[in-house]
Design an enzyme around this catalytic site. Structure first.
Site, PDB file in Angstrom:
ATOM      1  N   HIS A  29       0.482  -1.221   0.137  1.00 40.26           N
ATOM      2  CA  HIS A  29       0.392  -0.146  -0.361  1.00 40.26           C
ATOM      3  C   HIS A  29       0.729   1.432   0.009  1.00 40.26           C
ATOM      4  O   HIS A  29       1.869   1.592   0.530  1.00 40.26           O
ATOM      5  CB  HIS A  29      -1.109  -0.105   1.783  1.00 40.26           C
ATOM      6  CG  HIS A  29      -1.435  -1.664   1.249  1.00 40.26           C
ATOM      7  ND1 HIS A  29      -3.188  -1.204   0.704  1.00 40.26           N
ATOM      8  CD2 HIS A  29      -1.250  -2.284   2.500  1.00 40.26           C
ATOM      9  CE1 HIS A  29      -3.338  -3.020   1.039  1.00 40.26           C
ATOM     10  NE2 HIS A  29      -2.586  -2.991   1.874  1.00 40.26           N
ATOM     11  N   ASP A 245       2.297  -7.148   2.206  1.00 39.20           N
ATOM     12  CA  ASP A 245       0.669  -5.626   2.842  1.00 39.20           C
ATOM     13  C   ASP A 245       2.204  -4.719   3.650  1.00 39.20           C
ATOM     14  O   ASP A 245       1.117  -4.023   4.116  1.00 39.20           O
ATOM     15  CB  ASP A 245       0.932  -6.796   4.062  1.00 39.20           C
ATOM     16  CG  ASP A 245      -1.443  -5.849   4.121  1.00 39.20           C
ATOM     17  OD1 ASP A 245      -1.462  -5.528   3.797  1.00 39.20           O
ATOM     18  OD2 ASP A 245      -1.519  -5.727   5.778  1.00 39.20           O
TER      19      ASP A 245
END
Length: 293
Positions: A29, A245
């Protein structure tokens, strides 16, 4: 909203496992910086700033060549930070957006040009409010025209409710984080068996064998999660993806060392062939099909 995050690891180790050249971190992200890309007012949590420069530096530190950047709920349907990172990557990143059904065609075309190749549907109740499945189906029909795929995020206890929709969605559907199994039940748990059955029945379903830090009960080095990921890699070797992640949003218990997460890879993909499929062949086929071998 008061920040409620653990900051990402300030100095992750250099992994002992050297990923093969051309490897892809297929789930990460970018957040903010908030002063430039504000977080969504409706968000359920506030993350730390995690700008593109930090992500690309981590990519290089860990030995990866490319990223797949996934929009998270804290930025809502405003994909500006995502698009900015994709454009700055010089073709080394692709994206997965969050959209509402009101999104204009021009915005879809802009995101596609930036490098978005999928849309994410989130069903995790602590992160999002409920959305009728018909809305997701209408969005899916629109993005299918662009050749995008669907990413779904749900927890194991909700599989029975989500599975009928997943079966109806067009094209490739990628399940985040192994469908969040309850690892305390072991790989023989009926709920995980139901997930394996769904994957067996629908060959267009892929799965990310990611986030042991979210699934573990035992903690690092995530021995309780490894059997789940290994079974998925060995059962569906051409439909698995892996990602860090980073920056691990909304973690409450501990903040993982990303280098140590990379070192889990050879424990779940135990041969060079499986490692290459997981880290190169599969993500390249899905996100860079014109460049995949």
């Amino acid at each position: 909203m008061t920040p409620d995050y653990l900051p990402f690891h300030p100095a992750p180790k250099v992994p002992d496992f050297r990923v093969p050249e051309g490897a892809v971190d297929a789930h990460c992200h970018v957040f903010g910086p908030e002063a430039v890309f504000p977080f969504a007012p409706e968000r359920k949590y506030t993350p730390c700033d995690a700008p593109k420069e930090k992500l690309f530096a981590l990519r290089d530190h860990l030995g990866f060549a490319r990223n797949v950047i996934v929009q998270a709920t804290c930025h809502g349907k405003d994909n500006a930070a995502l698009a900015d990172a994709l454009l700055a990557s010089e073709g080394r990143a692709r994206g997965v957006a969050i959209l509402g059904e009101e999104v204009p065609d021009a915005e879809l075309e802009r995101l596609d040009a930036a490098g978005v190749r999928g849309v994410r549907f989130n069903f995790v109740k602590r992160l999002v409010d409920a959305t009728p499945h018909a809305v997701f189906e209408r969005i899916a029909a629109r993005v299918a025209e662009l050749g995008w795929h669907i990413v779904v995020y749900f927890e194991a206890q909700d599989l029975d409710d989500i599975a009928p929709l997943v079966r109806r969605l067009p094209g490739i559907v990628v399940v985040d984080h192994m469908g969040r199994p309850d690892v305390a039940g072991g790989v023989d748990d009926p709920a995980f068996g139901a997930f394996l059955k769904l994957l067996s029945e629908k060959p267009d379903i892929w799965v990310k064998v990611s986030c042991p830090e979210r699934l573990t009960v035992a903690g690092p080095p995530y021995d309780d999660v490894v059997p789940f990921a290994r079974q998925l890699v060995e059962s569906f070797p051409d439909r698995v993806l892996w990602g860090t992640d980073w920056p691990h949003p909304n973690m409450k218990s501990h903040m993982p060392d990303d280098g140590a997460l990379v070192d889990v890879i050879p424990r779940i993909a135990v041969t060079e062939d499986l490692q290459r499929r997981l880290l190169i062949d599969n993500p390249m086929r899905l996100y860079w099909p014109d460049e995949s071998g």
